[in-house]
Design a protein around this motif. Sequence first.
Motif, PDB file in Angstrom:
ATOM      1  N   ASN A 141       0.567  -1.189   0.293  1.00  0.00           N
ATOM      2  CA  ASN A 141      -0.214  -0.192   0.088  1.00  0.00           C
ATOM      3  C   ASN A 141       0.289   0.895  -0.202  1.00  0.00           C
ATOM      4  N   THR A 177      -2.212   3.921  -7.817  1.00  0.00           N
ATOM      5  CA  THR A 177      -2.478   3.618  -6.805  1.00  0.00           C
ATOM      6  C   THR A 177      -3.253   2.415  -6.162  1.00  0.00           C
ATOM      7  N   THR A 178      -2.914   1.179  -5.753  1.00  0.00           N
ATOM      8  CA  THR A 178      -4.386   0.559  -5.619  1.00  0.00           C
ATOM      9  C   THR A 178      -3.796   0.160  -3.668  1.00  0.00           C
ATOM     10  N   LYS A 179      -4.859  -0.537  -3.565  1.00  0.00           N
ATOM     11  CA  LYS A 179      -4.793  -1.053  -2.145  1.00  0.00           C
ATOM     12  C   LYS A 179      -5.119  -2.555  -2.367  1.00  0.00           C
ATOM     13  N   ASP A 235      -9.051   0.315  -5.149  1.00  0.00           N
ATOM     14  CA  ASP A 235      -8.523   1.542  -5.856  1.00  0.00           C
ATOM     15  C   ASP A 235      -8.426   2.385  -4.374  1.00  0.00           C
ATOM     16  N   LYS A 236      -8.400   3.871  -5.067  1.00  0.00           N
ATOM     17  CA  LYS A 236      -8.114   4.952  -3.182  1.00  0.00           C
ATOM     18  C   LYS A 236      -8.818   5.553  -2.499  1.00  0.00           C
ATOM     19  N   ASP A 237     -10.368   5.555  -3.820  1.00  0.00           N
ATOM     20  CA  ASP A 237     -11.292   5.189  -3.065  1.00  0.00           C
ATOM     21  C   ASP A 237     -12.234   3.961  -2.410  1.00  0.00           C
TER      22      ASP A 237
END
Length: 167
Positions: free
Chosen positions: A57, A100-102, A127-129
Amino acid sequence: MKKIQLFKIVCLSLILVSMSCKKAEEAPVEEAKPAFDLAAAKTSVEAGYAEFEKAYNAKDSVALANCYATDGKFMNPNGKAVEGRPAIQKTFGMWFKGDTTKIKLSLVDLWGNENNLTAENAWTVSDKDGKVLDEGKSLEVYKMEDGKWKLYRDCFNSNMPAMPEGK
């Protein structure tokens, strides 16, 4: 004369019998190895998941590669296996150049012994959201390295349908 000879034979027999009955010198007693503690191994693997998630992350390919054994192998779908920590670091470094990914990992099952562990897990990439981009499962083999369980083999795949060719 016969009595002396008989006495000698009896004495020799007693000496031989006593020597054969004498206990062999006892080998040093080895300390009993503690029984393998699968619950402790599970705690260690779950702590490793937290390290993996944190590194992934944060897009930290060095820390992420350090979750793997020096001779680890990362086997992602639709590609060749990546062998060794430096190659794994390079692969994740290329991945992190994108959006950006988590990632979130969840241990499903764990089995093994003091030599190696096998873990089944479920994972989600968002995704970031927080929108789920992919999710799936993996099988991992761990080995002890430098007093810590490290990923030795890591193979995963998606639960999502395959993309049609040409897209």
